[in-house]
Design a protein around this motif. Structure first.
Motif, PDB file in Angstrom:
ATOM      1  N   VAL A 259       0.787  -1.304   0.184  1.00  0.00           N
ATOM      2  CA  VAL A 259       0.083   0.000  -0.115  1.00  0.00           C
ATOM      3  C   VAL A 259       0.823   1.255   0.030  1.00  0.00           C
ATOM      4  O   VAL A 259       0.889   2.094  -0.766  1.00  0.00           O
ATOM      5  N   ALA A 260       2.008   1.169   0.898  1.00  0.00           N
ATOM      6  CA  ALA A 260       2.731   2.515   0.924  1.00  0.00           C
ATOM      7  C   ALA A 260       3.698   2.741  -0.147  1.00  0.00           C
ATOM      8  O   ALA A 260       3.554   3.936  -0.768  1.00  0.00           O
ATOM      9  N   ARG A 261       4.268   1.788  -0.945  1.00  0.00           N
ATOM     10  CA  ARG A 261       5.090   1.871  -2.132  1.00  0.00           C
ATOM     11  C   ARG A 261       4.339   2.287  -3.350  1.00  0.00           C
ATOM     12  O   ARG A 261       4.926   2.622  -4.259  1.00  0.00           O
ATOM     13  N   LYS A 262       3.069   1.695  -3.388  1.00  0.00           N
ATOM     14  CA  LYS A 262       2.193   2.083  -4.585  1.00  0.00           C
ATOM     15  C   LYS A 262       1.414   3.413  -4.541  1.00  0.00           C
ATOM     16  O   LYS A 262       0.540   3.615  -5.321  1.00  0.00           O
ATOM     17  N   GLY A 263       1.212   3.711  -3.270  1.00  0.00           N
ATOM     18  CA  GLY A 263       0.415   4.933  -2.739  1.00  0.00           C
ATOM     19  C   GLY A 263      -1.197   4.463  -3.004  1.00  0.00           C
ATOM     20  O   GLY A 263      -2.016   5.460  -3.375  1.00  0.00           O
ATOM     21  N   LEU A 264      -1.356   3.411  -2.543  1.00  0.00           N
ATOM     22  CA  LEU A 264      -3.045   2.806  -2.576  1.00  0.00           C
ATOM     23  C   LEU A 264      -3.947   3.477  -1.509  1.00  0.00           C
ATOM     24  O   LEU A 264      -3.380   3.759  -0.681  1.00  0.00           O
ATOM     25  N   LYS A 265      -5.097   3.578  -1.679  1.00  0.00           N
ATOM     26  CA  LYS A 265      -5.875   3.905  -0.837  1.00  0.00           C
ATOM     27  C   LYS A 265      -6.435   2.674  -0.024  1.00  0.00           C
ATOM     28  O   LYS A 265      -6.439   1.585  -0.778  1.00  0.00           O
ATOM     29  N   ALA A 266      -6.525   2.866   1.168  1.00  0.00           N
ATOM     30  CA  ALA A 266      -6.738   1.602   2.181  1.00  0.00           C
ATOM     31  C   ALA A 266      -7.521   1.834   3.073  1.00  0.00           C
ATOM     32  O   ALA A 266      -7.610   3.122   3.551  1.00  0.00           O
ATOM     33  N   GLY A 267      -8.193   0.879   3.916  1.00  0.00           N
ATOM     34  CA  GLY A 267      -8.930   0.929   5.117  1.00  0.00           C
ATOM     35  C   GLY A 267      -8.647  -0.092   6.159  1.00  0.00           C
ATOM     36  O   GLY A 267      -7.790  -0.991   5.572  1.00  0.00           O
ATOM     37  N   ALA A 268      -9.303  -0.199   7.101  1.00  0.00           N
ATOM     38  CA  ALA A 268      -9.094  -1.200   8.163  1.00  0.00           C
ATOM     39  C   ALA A 268     -10.255  -1.995   8.614  1.00  0.00           C
ATOM     40  O   ALA A 268     -11.177  -1.643   8.472  1.00  0.00           O
ATOM     41  N   PRO A 310      -6.011  -2.697   0.898  1.00  0.00           N
ATOM     42  CA  PRO A 310      -6.227  -1.841  -0.039  1.00  0.00           C
ATOM     43  C   PRO A 310      -8.017  -1.967  -0.347  1.00  0.00           C
ATOM     44  O   PRO A 310      -8.509  -2.672  -0.147  1.00  0.00           O
ATOM     45  N   GLU A 311      -8.417  -0.489  -0.630  1.00  0.00           N
ATOM     46  CA  GLU A 311      -9.748  -0.382  -1.038  1.00  0.00           C
ATOM     47  C   GLU A 311     -10.206  -1.469  -1.945  1.00  0.00           C
ATOM     48  O   GLU A 311      -9.596  -1.600  -3.026  1.00  0.00           O
ATOM     49  N   GLY A 312     -11.310  -2.184  -1.698  1.00  0.00           N
ATOM     50  CA  GLY A 312     -11.800  -3.331  -2.875  1.00  0.00           C
ATOM     51  C   GLY A 312     -12.534  -4.258  -2.041  1.00  0.00           C
ATOM     52  O   GLY A 312     -13.124  -4.211  -0.986  1.00  0.00           O
ATOM     53  N   ASP A 313     -13.047  -5.322  -2.770  1.00  0.00           N
ATOM     54  CA  ASP A 313     -14.024  -6.350  -2.195  1.00  0.00           C
ATOM     55  C   ASP A 313     -13.225  -7.542  -1.750  1.00  0.00           C
ATOM     56  O   ASP A 313     -12.046  -7.834  -2.692  1.00  0.00           O
ATOM     57  N   TYR A 314     -13.252  -8.167  -0.588  1.00  0.00           N
ATOM     58  CA  TYR A 314     -12.627  -9.334  -0.054  1.00  0.00           C
ATOM     59  C   TYR A 314     -13.694 -10.424   0.504  1.00  0.00           C
ATOM     60  O   TYR A 314     -14.710  -9.979   0.710  1.00  0.00           O
ATOM     61  N   GLU A 315     -13.171 -11.438   0.736  1.00  0.00           N
ATOM     62  CA  GLU A 315     -13.722 -12.480   1.586  1.00  0.00           C
ATOM     63  C   GLU A 315     -12.899 -12.596   2.838  1.00  0.00           C
ATOM     64  O   GLU A 315     -11.633 -13.090   2.428  1.00  0.00           O
ATOM     65  N   ILE A 333     -14.026  -3.033   1.574  1.00  0.00           N
ATOM     66  CA  ILE A 333     -12.838  -2.043   2.249  1.00  0.00           C
ATOM     67  C   ILE A 333     -12.983  -0.442   1.591  1.00  0.00           C
ATOM     68  O   ILE A 333     -12.735  -0.416   0.529  1.00  0.00           O
ATOM     69  N   GLY A 334     -13.219   0.643   2.133  1.00  0.00           N
ATOM     70  CA  GLY A 334     -13.384   1.739   1.943  1.00  0.00           C
ATOM     71  C   GLY A 334     -12.598   2.527   2.993  1.00  0.00           C
ATOM     72  O   GLY A 334     -11.692   2.203   3.681  1.00  0.00           O
ATOM     73  N   SER A 335     -12.720   4.003   3.123  1.00  0.00           N
ATOM     74  CA  SER A 335     -12.064   4.883   3.869  1.00  0.00           C
ATOM     75  C   SER A 335     -12.346   4.650   5.267  1.00  0.00           C
ATOM     76  O   SER A 335     -11.674   5.027   6.288  1.00  0.00           O
ATOM     77  N   GLU A 336     -13.760   4.041   5.600  1.00  0.00           N
ATOM     78  CA  GLU A 336     -13.984   3.921   6.863  1.00  0.00           C
ATOM     79  C   GLU A 336     -13.830   2.697   7.566  1.00  0.00           C
ATOM     80  O   GLU A 336     -13.724   1.657   6.679  1.00  0.00           O
ATOM     81  N   PRO A 337     -13.444   2.694   8.979  1.00  0.00           N
ATOM     82  CA  PRO A 337     -12.952   1.185   9.525  1.00  0.00           C
ATOM     83  C   PRO A 337     -14.336   0.318   9.607  1.00  0.00           C
ATOM     84  O   PRO A 337     -15.471   0.820   9.871  1.00  0.00           O
ATOM     85  N   LEU A 338     -14.033  -1.014   9.445  1.00  0.00           N
ATOM     86  CA  LEU A 338     -15.105  -2.022   9.333  1.00  0.00           C
ATOM     87  C   LEU A 338     -14.947  -2.763  10.512  1.00  0.00           C
ATOM     88  O   LEU A 338     -13.656  -3.025  11.095  1.00  0.00           O
TER      89      LEU A 338
END
Length: 765
Positions: A259-268, A310-315, A333-338
């Motif tokens: 996430v850090a080296r690619k500058g990806l948007k991520a969430g927790a 990273p933001e996106g859909d997962y299982e 996963i978006g900007s708001e923690p889940l």
């Protein structure tokens, strides 16, 4: 450091960064010279270079010899640092390889310290490969868990390189392998299906991640991350990567670094994990899947977990050692923690296996595998392969996730018997007993034929198997002698000898001498003998002469025709010392271009050269691969021990097999004297647990001169009439109904102008 080490600021997300609480002083990075202080470390020379900060320590080989004949200049030791103290070294080699483990003729290595802390350290290593200059810079910052590596290839010669494979490799000392995501479990191939550009080696208490954004293919289960490329005269190409060092088996930090080296948007995402009865699962593992493929996982503590994605859909699903997996939960996963909790894990059950010989009721050493049912993705949570106990043959109690299973139980399959499949229901919290009888269909020992796997590794360098499990696996395979042949070391021979003696099984101590242009087994060596050569520099003459220095009877050329095989590099003119025909045996390897080896052996025999066949599985990990998948059977009519077995093997009194058995009337390796123009009968008794299909008689150059077919019976007999017109050899190929084959050493036919009469017996005869 605690498990909250993974909860730091990545991709702009603020997450408990203050939990680490390191100071500038404690985070300083330094460069030192000398032998490593790491337990099990291989950098032992005064000029070796150590990089260290508060997260990791790594050693670059300067005067110490790297494994497998690779040139100095790579990382040969590395470990995480926990509470100020480094853990045990868990790295064999991390380095840049210029041509996919080809032989590496190199004339110099230069080392420069570019930066020496306290904020940053940088080492530059310059080496040559043929007419290419390789310049690698290792850079470590204070407080970082990643070593930044950049290698430049400069073609300073006139040779144009086409379609070569170059890139970084990471070979751990044991543990488990993962990745890259989307290709996990793939041995080799293009990375078209990968959706991450990193791979990992790990165990419960350590981990290493190799980030390689340049890669377009993998090899050796993603220990090698390569780019296929050309390099024209005058051309330069750069490769960039990162070596990340982790203090536990969570791979969540690999994603954070991505996430850090690619500058990806991520969430927790975070939550709690419990059983279906409400009990807290103390050490859960949360596995993340993307597009149906495993992506990463996080280790929790006290029933809680947290990870960034990273933001996106997962299982996601939760699991733990011996527990049944939870139901999968889909998350976006978006900007708001889940917050995602799991409350349906089922506690482990047990299966107590008892494996016996159906005819005699005697216990049999056994290999037990899960054919159907839950198998853990994360290696330290459990395995799909089990072996019966060393001190209780045929018995093994397995703690396992509850559920429905089909187990495959084997002893000596497919040589001595076929495997048995058994269905078992494992209840949570209970133990079930499963008795399994195996029907043995072939009995080579009754004819004084005995088997060994003549190439096998333990848990040093690229091996994953401790000595006890080497013995347990080899006994379950139905082998009559044990053997160990690790790369350039005898470290585990004493332990193997003691374990084998515990079971009253003869042990063949060996060592695999491993330059980059060919590997050689010497056996049986004297345990504790002085092995002093540097295989990366020694010519073949010095290597073969180790037979005497180590007290060995024979030298075997291992996998002669793979890319770092001796015969391959003889043809490429890259074997140091050239061709030196003093070796005794050529290996038919379970995965090593052995058809070329057979053709070469037949050519040797056509010229009367008595270099015979041996066989070895080259297994490094008994939980993934089969000991004795190919093996050598030698005829030993008297006392069976390491010396008598190797003497018989060296004399050609042997066959190699992937399944069928072949017992000649005239012993393989012996001379059969026949008057010119007369005929002789070559007779063979045959056995195959899978049923016989065919036998082929081969002679000069491996030409098939006659064939017999069979209808699938376990036992059979074949006879061939041959006429003595010239000195020649005859050997056979036997095939079973599953397509598995045995290959014999030659029977030498001596066409005599006059066959002397047998000497008369004396009065006492």
């Amino acid at each position: 450091m605690s498990w909250f080490r993974t909860l730091r600021t990545t991709g702009g997300i603020a997450v408990l960064a203050t939990a680490i609480g390191t100071t500038t002083a404690s985070a300083a990075v330094e460069v030192t010279r000398g032998a490593t202080a790491l337990e099990n470390g291989d950098a032992t020379a005064a000029e070796d270079i150590q990089l260290r900060n508060d997260e990791l320590v790594a050693s670059i080989a300067v005067d110490s010899a790297p494994p497998w004949g690779v040139a100095p200049g790579g990382i040969i030791d590395a470990a995480p640092i926990v509470d100020g103290e480094p853990l045990r070294d868990k790295v064999s080699l991390i380095d840049f390889i210029p041509n996919n483990w080809s032989s590496w003729p190199t004339s110099y290595q230069r080392f420069e310290v570019l930066e020496d802390g306290p904020d940053e350290a940088a080492i530059r290593v310059t080496r040559d490969w043929e007419e290419v200059t390789l310049t690698t810079t290792y850079r470590l910052e204070s407080g970082s868990d990643r070593i930044h590596v950049v290698t430049t290839m400069d073609n300073t010669g006139d040779k144009a390189y086409e379609s070569i494979l170059s890139g970084y490799v990471m070979w751990p000392d044991g543990g488990n392998l993962f990745g890259p995501a989307g290709m996990h479990g793939t041995e080799e191939g293009e990375t078209t299906d990968a959706f991450a550009d990193w791979s990992a080696a790990y165990d419960e208490n350590w981990g290493f991640v190799l980030h390689a954004p340049y890669m377009d293919r993998i090899d050796y289960s993603a220990r090698d991350l390569y780019l296929k490329h050309d390099l024209a005269p005058g051309e330069s190409r750069s490769f960039e990567g990162w070596v990340q060092v982790l203090d536990d088996g969570s791979l969540a930090p690999a994603v954070e670094a991505e996430v850090a080296r690619k500058g990806l948007k991520a969430g927790a995402v975070s939550g709690d994990v419990a059983t279906e009865s409400g009990a807290t699962v103390d050490r859960p593992v949360i596995v993340v899947e993307k597009d149906g493929e495993p992506y990463t996982w996080s280790l929790g503590r006290n029933g809680a977990y947290q990870l960034d994605l990273p933001e996106g859909d997962y299982e996601l699903y939760a699991t733990a050692r011996g527990f049944a997996d939870s139901a999968r939960q889909s998350v976006s996963i978006g900007s708001e923690p889940l917050a995602v909790d799991f409350d349906d894990l089922k506690a482990p059950g047990q299966v107590a296996f008892e494996v016996t010989d159906k005819a005699t009721g005697e216990p049999l050493d056994a290999k037990i595998q899960i054919a159907e049912g839950q198998t853990p993705l994360v290696g330290f949570l459990g395995r799909k392969t089990f072996f019966s106990e060393l001190d209780a043959p045929g018995k093994r109690t397995v703690s396992i996730a509850p559920g429905e299973y089909v187990f495959e139980v084997a002893h000596g399959t497919p040589f001595l018997a076929t495997s048995e499949k058994v269905s078992v229901t494992v209840p949570s919290g209970e133990t079930v007993t499963e008795s399994v009888s195996v029907t043995r269909t072939t009995t080579p020992n009754h004819r004084d034929w005995f088997a060994a796997d003549m190439h096998h590794h333990s848990d040093v360098l690229d091996g994953f198997t401790g000595p006890e499990y080497v013995v347990r696996s080899q006994l379950a395979a139905g082998l009559d002698l044990t053997l160990l042949s690790d790369h350039d070391t005898m470290a585990n021979l004493d332990e193997m000898a003691a374990l084998s003696e515990q079971r009253n099984v003869p042990f063949i101590p060996s060592i695999e001498i491993s330059p980059s242009w060919g590997h050689f087994n010497a056996y049986p060596v004297e345990i504790g003998a002085d092995y002093a050569i540097d295989s990366g520099k020694a010519p073949v003459q010095s290597i073969i002469e180790q037979r005497d220095a180590l007290g060995a009877e024979a030298v075997q050329v291992n996998h002669p025709y793979i890319k770092y095989g001796y015969y391959t590099n003889i043809e490429n003119e890259t074997a140091t010392g050239g061709y030196y025909p003093r070796h005794d045996l050529m290996e038919v390897n379970a995965d090593g271009e052995y058809e070329k080896t057979l053709r070469k052996a037949w050519n040797h025999w056509s010229r009367g050269e008595r270099i015979y066949l041996s066989a070895g599985s080259d297994v490094h990990d008994v939980w993934q691969y089969a000991s004795g998948e190919v093996r050598a059977y030698a005829h030993v009519p008297g006392t069976l021990d390491a010396d008598t077995f190797v003497t018989a093997l060296k004399g050609g009194h042997a066959f190699v097999t992937f399944g069928p058995m072949v017992y000649p009337d005239h012993t393989f390796g012996d001379d059969l004297k026949v008057a010119k123009g007369e005929t002789a009968t070559l007779g063979f008794d045959l056995e195959a647990a899978n049923g016989l299909k065919a036998i082929r008689l081969v002679s000069d150059g491996g030409k098939v001169v006659e064939k017999r077919a069979f209808d699938g019976a376990v036992e059979g007999r074949a006879e061939f009439e041959v006429t003595a017109t010239k000195d020649t050899f005859y050997a056979v190929i036997v095939e079973d109904q599953e397509g598995k084959k045995a290959y014999s050493n030659p029977i030498w036919l001596d066409a005599m102008s006059h066959v002397p009469a047998p000497e008369a017996a004396d009065a006492d005869g």
